[in-house]
Design a protein around this motif. Structure first.
Motif, PDB file in Angstrom:
ATOM      1  N   LYS A 270       0.952  -1.298   0.119  1.00  0.00           N
ATOM      2  CA  LYS A 270       0.062   0.007   0.130  1.00  0.00           C
ATOM      3  C   LYS A 270       0.744   1.202  -0.126  1.00  0.00           C
ATOM      4  CE  LYS A 270      -3.937   2.045   2.527  1.00  0.00           C
ATOM      5  NZ  LYS A 270      -4.829   2.108   3.538  1.00  0.00           N
ATOM      6  N   ASP A 271       1.792   1.494   0.846  1.00  0.00           N
ATOM      7  CA  ASP A 271       2.674   2.452   0.907  1.00  0.00           C
ATOM      8  C   ASP A 271       3.267   2.874  -0.497  1.00  0.00           C
ATOM      9  OD1 ASP A 271       4.366   0.231   1.199  1.00  0.00           O
ATOM     10  OD2 ASP A 271       5.591   0.996   2.737  1.00  0.00           O
ATOM     11  N   LEU A 272       4.001   1.921  -1.135  1.00  0.00           N
ATOM     12  CA  LEU A 272       4.534   2.149  -2.520  1.00  0.00           C
ATOM     13  C   LEU A 272       3.599   2.483  -3.456  1.00  0.00           C
ATOM     14  CD1 LEU A 272       7.186  -0.690  -2.420  1.00  0.00           C
ATOM     15  CD2 LEU A 272       7.569   1.549  -2.030  1.00  0.00           C
ATOM     16  N   ALA A 273       2.395   1.782  -3.180  1.00  0.00           N
ATOM     17  CA  ALA A 273       1.541   2.215  -4.337  1.00  0.00           C
ATOM     18  C   ALA A 273       0.846   3.460  -4.345  1.00  0.00           C
ATOM     19  CB  ALA A 273       0.283   1.123  -4.364  1.00  0.00           C
ATOM     20  N   GLU A 274       0.480   3.755  -3.218  1.00  0.00           N
ATOM     21  CA  GLU A 274       0.004   5.169  -2.775  1.00  0.00           C
ATOM     22  C   GLU A 274       1.023   6.291  -3.129  1.00  0.00           C
ATOM     23  OE1 GLU A 274      -1.308   5.065   1.258  1.00  0.00           O
ATOM     24  OE2 GLU A 274      -3.229   4.262   0.940  1.00  0.00           O
ATOM     25  N   THR A 275       2.381   6.205  -3.051  1.00  0.00           N
ATOM     26  CA  THR A 275       3.378   7.010  -3.392  1.00  0.00           C
ATOM     27  C   THR A 275       3.238   7.230  -4.985  1.00  0.00           C
ATOM     28  OG1 THR A 275       4.780   6.537  -1.605  1.00  0.00           O
ATOM     29  CG2 THR A 275       5.678   7.642  -3.634  1.00  0.00           C
ATOM     30  N   VAL A 276       3.080   6.165  -5.898  1.00  0.00           N
ATOM     31  CA  VAL A 276       3.110   6.460  -7.147  1.00  0.00           C
ATOM     32  C   VAL A 276       1.572   6.953  -7.832  1.00  0.00           C
ATOM     33  CG1 VAL A 276       3.035   4.974  -9.322  1.00  0.00           C
ATOM     34  CG2 VAL A 276       4.974   4.289  -7.723  1.00  0.00           C
ATOM     35  N   LEU A 277       0.556   6.517  -7.241  1.00  0.00           N
ATOM     36  CA  LEU A 277      -0.695   7.075  -7.492  1.00  0.00           C
ATOM     37  C   LEU A 277      -0.704   8.519  -7.360  1.00  0.00           C
ATOM     38  CD1 LEU A 277      -3.019   3.952  -6.796  1.00  0.00           C
ATOM     39  CD2 LEU A 277      -2.297   4.882  -9.050  1.00  0.00           C
ATOM     40  N   LYS A 278      -0.179   8.577  -5.933  1.00  0.00           N
ATOM     41  CA  LYS A 278      -0.141  10.377  -5.500  1.00  0.00           C
ATOM     42  C   LYS A 278       0.463  11.124  -6.542  1.00  0.00           C
ATOM     43  CE  LYS A 278       0.698  13.277  -1.538  1.00  0.00           C
ATOM     44  NZ  LYS A 278       1.066  13.635  -0.206  1.00  0.00           N
ATOM     45  N   PHE A 279       1.452  10.759  -6.865  1.00  0.00           N
ATOM     46  CA  PHE A 279       2.476  11.483  -8.014  1.00  0.00           C
ATOM     47  C   PHE A 279       1.792  11.656  -9.181  1.00  0.00           C
ATOM     48  CE2 PHE A 279       5.417  11.015 -11.300  1.00  0.00           C
ATOM     49  CZ  PHE A 279       6.350  12.221 -11.140  1.00  0.00           C
ATOM     50  N   ALA A 280       1.074  10.426  -9.739  1.00  0.00           N
ATOM     51  CA  ALA A 280       0.594  10.254 -11.108  1.00  0.00           C
ATOM     52  C   ALA A 280      -0.667  11.333 -10.841  1.00  0.00           C
ATOM     53  CB  ALA A 280       0.137   8.836 -11.468  1.00  0.00           C
ATOM     54  N   ASN A 281      -1.555  11.412 -10.151  1.00  0.00           N
ATOM     55  CA  ASN A 281      -2.769  12.235 -10.025  1.00  0.00           C
ATOM     56  C   ASN A 281      -2.303  13.746  -9.892  1.00  0.00           C
ATOM     57  OD1 ASN A 281      -4.725  10.255 -10.502  1.00  0.00           O
ATOM     58  ND2 ASN A 281      -4.235   9.229  -8.554  1.00  0.00           N
ATOM     59  N   GLN A 282      -1.403  14.127  -8.828  1.00  0.00           N
ATOM     60  CA  GLN A 282      -0.830  15.260  -8.668  1.00  0.00           C
ATOM     61  C   GLN A 282      -0.215  15.895  -9.717  1.00  0.00           C
ATOM     62  OE1 GLN A 282       1.412  15.355  -5.186  1.00  0.00           O
ATOM     63  NE2 GLN A 282      -0.343  15.538  -3.817  1.00  0.00           N
ATOM     64  N   ASN A 283       0.459  15.329 -10.672  1.00  0.00           N
ATOM     65  CA  ASN A 283       1.153  15.507 -12.079  1.00  0.00           C
ATOM     66  C   ASN A 283       0.626  15.093 -13.292  1.00  0.00           C
ATOM     67  OD1 ASN A 283       3.824  16.832 -10.642  1.00  0.00           O
ATOM     68  ND2 ASN A 283       3.430  15.043  -9.520  1.00  0.00           N
ATOM     69  N   TRP A 284      -0.691  14.979 -13.327  1.00  0.00           N
ATOM     70  CA  TRP A 284      -1.547  14.269 -14.177  1.00  0.00           C
ATOM     71  C   TRP A 284      -1.080  14.674 -15.733  1.00  0.00           C
ATOM     72  CZ3 TRP A 284      -4.308  17.630 -17.232  1.00  0.00           C
ATOM     73  CH2 TRP A 284      -4.730  18.936 -16.583  1.00  0.00           C
TER      74      TRP A 284
END
Length: 480
Positions: A188-202
């Protein structure tokens, strides 16, 4: 897209009316405003697909595989379903036969891609890997397409228009939401880091990863368009006389009538892809309504009353309006004519219901009572239906399909928002406590409440389906 409209009009009018009507075509060859108007009106019709001519549905659009081989990232999308394309706005359509050039632009809002993925590599500076289900929600995209066209001699000995090659630009203009399940095998921690990055830098992420997916979508739509153009001679595409908007709308009405009356080629019962595509086209008609056949419009859908008599809670919903079913689509449809059974897997991107309520009892762990106005709005809902079917003889002496009964399974896959006014006779503290609990535990509350409400919706759809089936003999739907 306007070429598709032209083809349908010429084919239908030519088959149904006298010679003077056959000469009527939608647009003068230099009338770009008419072409744009025609494209806008035609896109929702074209998107449903025309299997008789080998043209598959464009909404939902099914893509078996998309391969992304980027500089630092490789991905594969499979069993992808794209929805929302029928709502795109077409503009600035220009066709210049002298220069053999076609230009058009699209503004598409709320387009959703979902399917299965495998990914590995680096998303800019972040390592990423995983395998599972994915969904990408694009809030607003702009596309500009320029195509080279040519004239080719068809089997009928006449000249036909064909798209040779094309180029495009695409621009994500509003937010994109990326949701990839099971990244890093569920860490979860690794996945959330990637998804947060992707969604903030869409925007940056879209520019990096979008091309393979956009290429696949435009390629599929262009293939469908070329299949149309193989059938209609280019001389029938244009009129030497500029037509009025009123005449265009009249011709469009003729086109819609003709399209809905064309006899479709039946699907082999074992051809699951054909069955699913055909079912999606039928579903669109079942929701849109066919007044002449007693098939009511179901978006919006109306309920005088829905009653819920649960173990610890009773409620009544009255004068309710439901929206969102027109955007649902069937992921998979399986028919077994030996067992007289049909299995349907269905996705609704959103559903909204509002009206008046009366409620009393316990909502899982909290006491609740009240009456007033209410609304419930959900994100994505997954619906599974297990239907018992039978063959019935109709007035035409032919066998028709009928749904006898069904079992259902409902899963809220995205947030559900609950808003009930005047809980506890307006006691704000108690009312806010219940609503905070319901919205904070939307999945559990949905599972508890949903069956009476969703069953009421599906019963209306099934009733419409049976009325629709009376208009189509079984032999025109399937072979087995």
């Amino acid at each position: 897209m306007f070429l598709v409209n032209t083809f349908v009009l010429v084919l239908c009018i030519g088959a149904s009316f006298s010679d003077p009507i056959q000469s009527i075509v939608p647009c003068h060859k230099n009338d770009h405003a008419c072409m744009t108007t025609s494209a806008k009106a035609t896109l929702p019709i074209f998107a449903t697909g025309f299997p008789d001519f080998g043209v598959e549905s464009s909404d939902p659009l099914i893509l078996n595989e998309i391969i992304g081989d980027l500089s630092t990232l490789k991905y594969k999308f499979t069993d992808t379903i794209v929805t929302g394309l029928k709502n795109c706005d077409v503009h600035d359509v220009k066709l210049n036969l002298d220069n053999s050039h076609l230009h058009y632009e699209l503004t598409c809002k709320n387009v959703v891609m979902r399917g299965q993925y495998i990914i590995g590599g680096k998303l800019f500076v972040l390592p990423v890997e995983g395998k599972g289900a994915y969904e990408i929600h694009c809030k607003k995209y702009e596309f500009v397409i320029d195509a080279d066209v040519k004239l080719v001699k068809g089997n009928d000995g006449t000249q036909h228009l064909a798209i040779k090659k094309y180029k495009f630009t695409s621009d994500a203009q509003e937010g994109i939401v990326y949701d990839f399940k099971n990244l890093f095998n569920g860490q979860k921690d690794l996945a959330e880091t990637v998804l947060k990055f992707a969604n903030q830098n869409w925007k940056e992420v879209a520019n990096f990863v979008q091309e393979p997916a956009v290429v696949a979508v435009i390629k599929k739509i262009t293939e469908n368009l070329n299949k149309f153009l193989k059938i209609i001679p280019v001389d029938n595409l244009f009129s030497l006389v500029k037509k009025t908007p009123t005449m265009f709308l009249l011709k469009l009405c003729f086109a819609i009538i003709c399209v809905t009356s064309i006899k479709a080629q039946p699907c082999n019962v074992y051809d699951q892809g054909c069955i699913t595509r055909s079912a999606n086209r039928a579903y669109a008609k079942i929701i849109a309504g066919i007044p002449s056949a007693g098939v009511k419009v179901l978006d919006p859908m109306y309920h005088e009353m829905i009653e819920g008599d649960l173990s610890v809670l009773k409620f009544k919903l009255t004068n309710s309006t439901v929206r969102g079913f027109k955007d649902c689509f069937l992921n998979n449809v399986k028919m077994d004519m030996n067992k007289m059974n049909t299995q349907i897997d269905m996705t609704c991107p959103w559903i909204q219901i509002s009206g008046q309520y009366v409620i009393n009892g316990r909502l899982i762990m909290l006491d609740v009572q009240g009456d007033g106005d209410y609304s419930m709005k959900s994100g994505r809902y997954r619906i599974g239906l297990d239907c018992d079917i039978k063959k019935v003889k109709c007035k035409d002496g032919k066998d028709h399909l009928k749904i006898k009964n069904f079992k259902s399974k409902y899963v809220a896959e995205e947030r559900v928002e609950f808003d009930f006014k005047n809980l506890f006779n307006g006691n704000k503290l108690l009312g806010d406590t219940v609503l905070k609990f319901a919205n904070g535990n939307w999945k559990e509350v949905s599972e508890f409440l949903q069956s009476p409400v969703m069953n009421a919706h599906i019963k209306k759809i099934m009733s419409n389906a049976n009325k629709y089936f009376k208009t189509v003999p079984l032999e025109n739907m399937i072979t087995y």
